[in-house]
Design a protein around this motif. Structure first.
Motif, PDB file in Angstrom:
ATOM      1  N   ALA A 357      42.268  43.897  42.218  1.00 55.77           N
ATOM      2  CA  ALA A 357      43.485  43.213  41.767  1.00 55.77           C
ATOM      3  C   ALA A 357      44.704  43.937  42.323  1.00 55.77           C
ATOM      4  N   ASP A 388      45.590  39.001  38.014  1.00 57.76           N
ATOM      5  CA  ASP A 388      46.639  39.535  38.888  1.00 57.76           C
ATOM      6  C   ASP A 388      47.546  38.419  39.365  1.00 57.76           C
ATOM      7  N   ILE A 391      47.341  37.439  46.048  1.00 59.90           N
ATOM      8  CA  ILE A 391      47.236  36.402  47.078  1.00 59.90           C
ATOM      9  C   ILE A 391      46.304  35.255  46.670  1.00 59.90           C
ATOM     10  N   GLY A 392      45.415  35.505  45.703  1.00 55.98           N
ATOM     11  CA  GLY A 392      44.508  34.446  45.257  1.00 55.98           C
ATOM     12  C   GLY A 392      43.417  34.180  46.281  1.00 55.98           C
ATOM     13  N   ILE A 393      42.522  33.284  45.922  1.00 52.43           N
ATOM     14  CA  ILE A 393      41.366  33.001  46.776  1.00 52.43           C
ATOM     15  C   ILE A 393      41.233  31.481  46.901  1.00 52.43           C
ATOM     16  N   ASN A 406      30.825  39.896  51.725  1.00 51.35           N
ATOM     17  CA  ASN A 406      31.658  38.704  51.844  1.00 51.35           C
ATOM     18  C   ASN A 406      33.102  39.027  51.573  1.00 51.35           C
ATOM     19  N   GLN A 407      33.881  38.904  52.574  1.00 48.98           N
ATOM     20  CA  GLN A 407      35.307  39.064  52.395  1.00 48.98           C
ATOM     21  C   GLN A 407      35.928  37.763  52.834  1.00 48.98           C
ATOM     22  N   VAL A 408      37.026  37.431  52.211  1.00 49.94           N
ATOM     23  CA  VAL A 408      37.696  36.199  52.605  1.00 49.94           C
ATOM     24  C   VAL A 408      38.389  36.521  53.921  1.00 49.94           C
ATOM     25  N   ASN A 413      44.060  38.567  54.921  1.00 50.24           N
ATOM     26  CA  ASN A 413      43.547  39.763  54.262  1.00 50.24           C
ATOM     27  C   ASN A 413      42.816  40.716  55.194  1.00 50.24           C
ATOM     28  N   GLY A 420      33.346  45.120  51.296  1.00 46.88           N
ATOM     29  CA  GLY A 420      32.839  43.802  50.927  1.00 46.88           C
ATOM     30  C   GLY A 420      31.641  43.902  49.999  1.00 46.88           C
ATOM     31  N   LEU A 421      31.424  45.081  49.436  1.00 47.72           N
ATOM     32  CA  LEU A 421      30.265  45.256  48.547  1.00 47.72           C
ATOM     33  C   LEU A 421      30.674  45.312  47.078  1.00 47.72           C
ATOM     34  N   GLY A 422      31.956  45.562  46.844  1.00 47.83           N
ATOM     35  CA  GLY A 422      32.417  45.828  45.476  1.00 47.83           C
ATOM     36  C   GLY A 422      32.023  44.740  44.489  1.00 47.83           C
ATOM     37  N   LEU A 423      32.313  43.490  44.828  1.00 43.20           N
ATOM     38  CA  LEU A 423      32.034  42.413  43.876  1.00 43.20           C
ATOM     39  C   LEU A 423      30.536  42.156  43.748  1.00 43.20           C
ATOM     40  N   ALA A 424      29.805  42.330  44.864  1.00 46.30           N
ATOM     41  CA  ALA A 424      28.347  42.150  44.801  1.00 46.30           C
ATOM     42  C   ALA A 424      27.761  43.187  43.841  1.00 46.30           C
ATOM     43  N   SER A 447      44.647  35.731  40.819  1.00 46.08           N
ATOM     44  CA  SER A 447      43.241  35.551  40.462  1.00 46.08           C
ATOM     45  C   SER A 447      43.001  36.113  39.081  1.00 46.08           C
ATOM     46  N   PHE A 449      39.587  37.619  37.345  1.00 46.61           N
ATOM     47  CA  PHE A 449      38.155  37.928  37.330  1.00 46.61           C
ATOM     48  C   PHE A 449      37.784  38.298  35.903  1.00 46.61           C
TER      49      PHE A 449
HETATM   50  P1  ADP Z   1      36.165  44.482  49.360  1.00 52.32           P
HETATM   51  O1  ADP Z   1      37.266  44.547  48.356  1.00 52.32           O
HETATM   52  O2  ADP Z   1      35.563  45.817  49.638  1.00 52.32           O
HETATM   53  O3  ADP Z   1      36.491  43.715  50.570  1.00 52.32           O
HETATM   54  P2  ADP Z   1      34.801  43.016  47.309  1.00 52.32           P
HETATM   55  O4  ADP Z   1      33.379  42.617  47.186  1.00 52.32           O
HETATM   56  O5  ADP Z   1      35.382  43.856  46.233  1.00 52.32           O
HETATM   57  O6  ADP Z   1      34.965  43.694  48.711  1.00 52.32           O
HETATM   58  O7  ADP Z   1      35.653  41.699  47.413  1.00 52.32           O
HETATM   59  C1  ADP Z   1      35.244  40.697  48.294  1.00 52.32           C
HETATM   60  C2  ADP Z   1      36.386  39.846  48.712  1.00 52.32           C
HETATM   61  O8  ADP Z   1      36.850  39.038  47.642  1.00 52.32           O
HETATM   62  C3  ADP Z   1      37.601  40.635  49.160  1.00 52.32           C
HETATM   63  O9  ADP Z   1      37.507  41.040  50.487  1.00 52.32           O
HETATM   64  C4  ADP Z   1      38.706  39.610  48.961  1.00 52.32           C
HETATM   65  O10 ADP Z   1      38.748  38.729  50.046  1.00 52.32           O
HETATM   66  C5  ADP Z   1      38.243  38.829  47.746  1.00 52.32           C
HETATM   67  N1  ADP Z   1      38.873  39.341  46.513  1.00 52.32           N
HETATM   68  C6  ADP Z   1      38.349  40.167  45.601  1.00 52.32           C
HETATM   69  N2  ADP Z   1      39.188  40.397  44.575  1.00 52.32           N
HETATM   70  C7  ADP Z   1      40.301  39.694  44.841  1.00 52.32           C
HETATM   71  C8  ADP Z   1      41.558  39.506  44.162  1.00 52.32           C
HETATM   72  N3  ADP Z   1      41.824  40.091  42.977  1.00 52.32           N
HETATM   73  N4  ADP Z   1      42.472  38.708  44.755  1.00 52.32           N
HETATM   74  C9  ADP Z   1      42.202  38.109  45.937  1.00 52.32           C
HETATM   75  N5  ADP Z   1      41.054  38.233  46.626  1.00 52.32           N
HETATM   76  C10 ADP Z   1      40.105  39.014  46.095  1.00 52.32           C
END
Ligand code: ADP
Length: 749
Positions: A357, A388, A391-393, A406-408, A413, A420-424, A447, A449
């Motif tokens: 965030a 937060d 930038i949003g998704i 997976n990163q957007v 960005n 790209g592992l944090g959310l997984a 966003s 979460f």
């Molecule tokens: P990392 O942050 O290491 O790239 P994450 O798995 O934590 O990997 O997040 C994956 C992707 O999700 C990010 O690269 C970003 O594109 C998107 N993302 C995660 N959290 C946010 C957020 N709060 N706002 C916008 N995009 C987000």
């Protein structure tokens, strides 16, 4: 005269009958005959009429019967025709069926109720090769043919094999049977009994499928071996990288403490922060590989969720501050704060979500909110959300972001770093805890979460911060430019019985003082756009405010010496328990005590022996880092290069404290600790405190570490302050305190 004549007299009188009488008699006779004739004629006529009616009916009947006969004949012809056609169709169908059965590569055969072969395709007959099984042969004869050198009996006696094969057919459900032929083919027999006792037998050539299966099995075994090797490699690599990184980060930390030019300091700080960032990445990779290999285990224990959340916020505070972001915590005031879960993993989840965030938000705020409700069983269903204004998704990306790597990916960005592992990892960790994650997002808006978890409270103490000393303050004034901050603070204060007036800036606060004052306590934010905290305090003081004022700051260290007129500087976001303590302190002011001189050192201190510390660490660089980190400490330090040496030196050196690396050659730290504990028990010696030095990779082994008799552990890379604090905490009564630096930072063990 004429006398009547009677019949008796006629013959007598015949000669005397007159002619007229004779004529009359004849006429009468003729008339009678005519009448009779007439009568007979009529009868004849009637009979004729009847006859002709009969004849006509008969003839009608004949005509009708002839019609019927003709129609029957027609039908008969049709039936015959249909029969012929059906027969011919049946013949065609049968021929086609057999042609089809002949064309399939698998064997097909039918045995009758007496187990005689009544039909079979060439594929079936071909199985028997030169043994020539023919129609009419018995099933047993077919088995004899197979067991006579065609099938591989795999060492079984032919008789036994045939017996087993025939016994198989007597079962209600005949299981398929795979037979390996001597030519290497594999045939699977499927047999089924028909209603009339027939046996339909299919012989499928499964050689290719068996080969594919064997290949797949081999490939799977290879893949599993490779995966194990990969996990082992990752774990090993993480350890190997971590060990030199410990050197890099530790030395950089030490370097920063020396006299440096501004440039040099920048370089050294960069080395340290880059090293720490690299360690975070290594941890991610390691955690991910553990989760993927289902090796991740949770270690639930009682912990304070609210404190954990605040600690994460405080850790991220500097980064947020750089961007001018507000970090806000809203922890449901009716929830307990202590729960049972794995605190390390919970902190990781929160760090990932709040860290993201902060990373993806340029202006505005990041709000972490914890709400929940008590379930019937006494557990709590908690909803933790991190909102937060970043930038949003985009909607099409949303479903992918919880996937690994997976990163957007677009220009917007690419400037953000990350594995790209944090959310997984977050998703899997929350899943492991029995919860679920979700996200709502609006591109350009921000966003949110969230995750949901059911956790048991650690102890049943209501809100966890029960007012043992009731708060006696009644009226509070809150000054903060952020609405949500005001709302949260107001709610918190209200639970402690205060009535709250909220204002957005100094001007409103001064006005409120005039209209609603006086107040018992004033809480003001530090960084506000128009008038900042200290200026607000000054404004309030000059407007006549006498109440104690609390300054809330996201950067308490930067506030400097407490500005005039401020009772306390509190870090933001503020912990409920901390706020309560301050309110309690303000409710019961202590009498002013004149500052005392520090207690004089005991006279014999100079003579007391120095503290003895043993550090077991196999890596030379880390030994050096350790030595440098404790250089200021007045103590005797010895190094052991492995566990075995550690046990030996423990006996000869008699240390007051042992630092024990866990991964060491020959004998690891756990074994060494066990050996020391066993010796202590056997010889009745006092228990030496042992502090393990572990890598992140070992975190999951915490239980086994503690079970080995180790009292505490520190995670690498080592931090000077932590080590020095431990040393000070374990200084025994008979030894000199290790040094002013240590004593200052001493933390209870
Ligand atoms: P990392 O942050 O290491 O790239 P994450 O798995 O934590 O990997 O997040 C994956 C992707 O999700 C990010 O690269 C970003 O594109 C998107 N993302 C995660 N959290 C946010 C957020 N709060 N706002 C916008 N995009 C987000």
């Amino acid at each position: 005269m004429v006398r009547p004549v009677c019949d008796g007299e006629a013959n007598v009188a015949e000669p005397v009958l007159s002619l007229a009488e004779k004529l009359a008699r004849e006429r009468r006779a003729r008339l009678a005959a005519e009448r009779l004739l007439e009568q007979k004629k009529r009868e004849l006529f009637a009979a004729n009429a009847q006859l002709s009616r009969h004849a006509r009916a008969l003839s009608d009947q004949i005509v009708q019967q002839r019609h019927e006969a003709e129609s029957l004949k027609g039908q008969n012809v049709q039936v015959m025709h249909d029969l012929e056609r059906a027969t011919s169709e049946a013949e065609v169908a049968q021929r086609r069926l057999w042609e089809a059965i002949e064309t399939i590569e698998d064997g097909f055969a039918v045995f009758d109720a007496d187990a005689r072969l009544v039909s079979a395709n060439q594929a079936y007959l071909g199985l028997f090769g030169a043994a020539r099984v023919r129609l009419g042969d018995s099933y047993y004869r077919a088995l004899e043919a197979l067991s006579g050198g065609i099938a591989d009996l795999e060492g079984e006696e032919a008789l036994d094999w045939r017996h087993e094969m025939t016994a198989r057919l007597t079962r209600d459900v005949i299981e398929p049977k795979v037979i390996r032929l001597c030519d290497g083919r594999h045939i699977r027999f499927h047999d089924r009994r028909g209603e009339a006792g027939d046996l339909v037998s299919m012989a499928l050539d499964i050689t290719e499928a068996m080969e594919r299966e064997a290949e797949l099995e081999e490939a799977r075994a290879r893949a599993e071996a490779a995966n194990r090797a990969k996990s082992a490699f990752l774990a090993n690599m993480s350890h190997e990288i971590r060990t030199p990184m410990n050197g890099v980060v530790g030395m950089a930390e030490l370097l920063c403490e020396t006299a440096l030019t501004e440039d040099q300091r920048l370089f050294a700080e960069t080395i340290r922060s880059s090293g720490e960032a690299l360690l975070v990445i290594i941890n991610d990779v390691l955690d991910y590989s553990k989760l993927e290999a289902e090796k991740m285990r949770l270690y639930p224990e009682p912990f304070d969720l609210e404190r954990c959340l605040h600690e994460v916020m405080l850790l991220l505070q500097p980064r947020a501050r750089e961007k001018g972001l507000k970090l806000i915590v809203d922890f449901d005031i009716f929830l307990p704060t202590r729960f049972v879960a794995d605190p390390g993993r919970m902190r990781q989840i929160l760090t990932n979500l709040i860290g993201n965030a902060v990373k993806f938000t340029a202006t505005g705020h990041v709000l972490a909110r914890v709400v929940g409700l008590e379930l019937a069983g006494g557990e709590y269903e908690l909803h933790v959300t991190v909102e937060d204004t970043g930038i949003g998704i985009a909607p099409e990306q949303i479903e992918h972001i919880f996937g690994e790597f997976n990163q957007v990916e677009d220009q917007s960005n690419r400037k953000f770093e990350g594995t790209g592992l944090g959310l997984a990892i977050t998703r899997q960790l929350v899943g492991l805890m029995g919860g679920a994650v979700w996200v709502d997002s609006e591109p350009g808006q921000g966003s949110c979460f969230g995750f949901k978890l059911v956790l048991a409270p650690a102890e049943r103490t209501g809100t966890g911060a029960g007012p043992d000393r009731p708060v006696l303050l009644r009226k509070a004034l809150v000054v903060d430019d952020i609405h949500i901050n005001r709302v949260i603070l107001q709610r918190q204060l209200e639970t402690y019985g205060l009535s709250v007036t909220s204002c957005r800036n100094a001007a409103e606060a001064v006005a409120a003082l005039a209209s609603a004052g006086p107040f018992d306590v004033i809480l003001t934010d530090h960084a506000m756009p128009e008038t900042d905290g200290p200026a607000t305090v000054a404004a309030l003081r000059s407007a006549g405010a006498t109440a104690p004022i609390l300054l809330l700051s996201s950067e308490p260290d930067a506030v400097g010496d407490r500005p005039a007129g401020i009772a306390a500087v509190l870090p933001k976001p503020i912990l409920r328990s901390q706020l309560l303590r301050v309110l309690q302190d303000l409710s019961y002011p202590r009498p002013e005590v004149p500052p005392q001189a520090p207690p004089a050192a005991p006279p014999d201190q100079a003579q007391a022996r120095p503290m003895r510390v043993l550090a077991a660490e196999d890596n030379r660089t880390n030994q050096l880092v350790f030595r440098k980190m404790v250089a200021e400490c007045d103590m005797e330090l010895q190094f052991a290069n492995n566990g075995r040496e550690a046990v030996e030196q423990w006996q000869s050196f008699r240390p007051d404290l042992v630092f024990m690396d866990i991964s060491m050659p020959e004998m690891d730290g756990r074994e060494a600790a066990r050996a020391i504990r066993a010796e202590e028990a056997a010889r009745g010696l006092p228990r030496v405190p042992i502090v393990a030095l572990t890598a992140h990779a070992m975190e999951g082994d915490r239980v086994s570490i503690l079970q080995a008799g180790i009292d505490h552990y520190l995670t690498k890379p080592l931090k000077k302050a932590e080590i020095v604090a431990r040393i000070a905490a374990f200084c025994p009564p008979g030894a000199r305190p290790p040094g002013p630096a240590a004593a200052r930072e001493a933390a209870p063990g």
